[in-house]
Design a protein around this motif. Sequence first.
Motif, short mmCIF file in Angstrom:
data_model
loop_
_atom_site.label_atom_id
_atom_site.label_comp_id
_atom_site.label_asym_id
_atom_site.label_seq_id
_atom_site.Cartn_x
_atom_site.Cartn_y
_atom_site.Cartn_z
N GLY A 88 -40.35 -38.75 7.91
CA GLY A 88 -40.85 -39.88 8.69
C GLY A 88 -41.14 -39.49 10.13
N PRO A 89 -42.02 -40.24 10.80
CA PRO A 89 -42.36 -39.91 12.18
C PRO A 89 -41.21 -40.15 13.16
CG PRO A 89 -43.41 -41.95 11.54
CD PRO A 89 -42.76 -41.40 10.31
N PHE A 90 -40.20 -40.93 12.78
CA PHE A 90 -39.10 -41.25 13.69
C PHE A 90 -37.76 -40.68 13.23
CE2 PHE A 90 -42.22 -44.71 13.97
CZ PHE A 90 -42.64 -44.49 15.27
N ASP A 91 -37.78 -39.65 12.38
CA ASP A 91 -36.54 -39.02 11.93
C ASP A 91 -35.84 -38.39 13.14
OD1 ASP A 91 -36.90 -39.74 9.34
OD2 ASP A 91 -37.68 -37.80 8.68
N PRO A 92 -34.55 -38.64 13.32
CA PRO A 92 -33.85 -38.12 14.49
C PRO A 92 -33.51 -36.63 14.41
CG PRO A 92 -32.33 -39.34 13.12
CD PRO A 92 -33.70 -39.51 12.52
N CYS A 93 -33.51 -36.06 13.23
CA CYS A 93 -33.13 -34.66 13.05
C CYS A 93 -34.34 -33.84 12.61
CB CYS A 93 -32.04 -34.52 11.99
SG CYS A 93 -30.53 -35.41 12.43
N PRO A 94 -34.35 -32.54 12.90
CA PRO A 94 -35.45 -31.71 12.41
C PRO A 94 -35.43 -31.70 10.88
CG PRO A 94 -33.94 -30.43 13.80
CD PRO A 94 -33.41 -31.80 13.71
N PRO A 95 -36.55 -31.90 10.25
CA PRO A 95 -36.57 -32.01 8.78
C PRO A 95 -36.50 -30.66 8.10
CG PRO A 95 -38.78 -32.24 9.63
CD PRO A 95 -37.87 -32.15 10.83
N LYS A 96 -35.98 -30.68 6.88
CA LYS A 96 -36.06 -29.53 5.99
C LYS A 96 -37.28 -29.77 5.12
CE LYS A 96 -31.22 -28.35 5.79
NZ LYS A 96 -30.07 -28.09 4.92
N MET A 97 -38.25 -28.90 5.21
CA MET A 97 -39.53 -29.15 4.52
C MET A 97 -39.44 -28.94 3.01
SD MET A 97 -40.99 -30.24 7.07
CE MET A 97 -42.66 -30.52 6.60
#
Length: 79
Positions: A14-23
């Motif tokens: 999501g554009p507002f995820d607070p943590c760096p994503p795991k792709m």
Amino acid sequence: MSDPQLRAYAPFVGPFDPCPPKMIRTYLVPPQLFIPFQPMGWPQYSPAEALRIGTLWPALYSPYTPASSKGRKVEADGT
């Protein structure tokens, strides 16, 4: 990925995820999901080896490495 038990997927980011994503996320599929019955004459481990790894049949073996121990050295006495 060469392991047939290992699967992967790309989760929604999501554009507002607070943590760096795991792709890419991975998970293991248990081998018994693909074996409907136990055929006669399957190869077997020795009794001592079967007790050590947790199954008598190599086709049902699935290695397990806890996430908390990945990258850590395991001592011979189990600590």
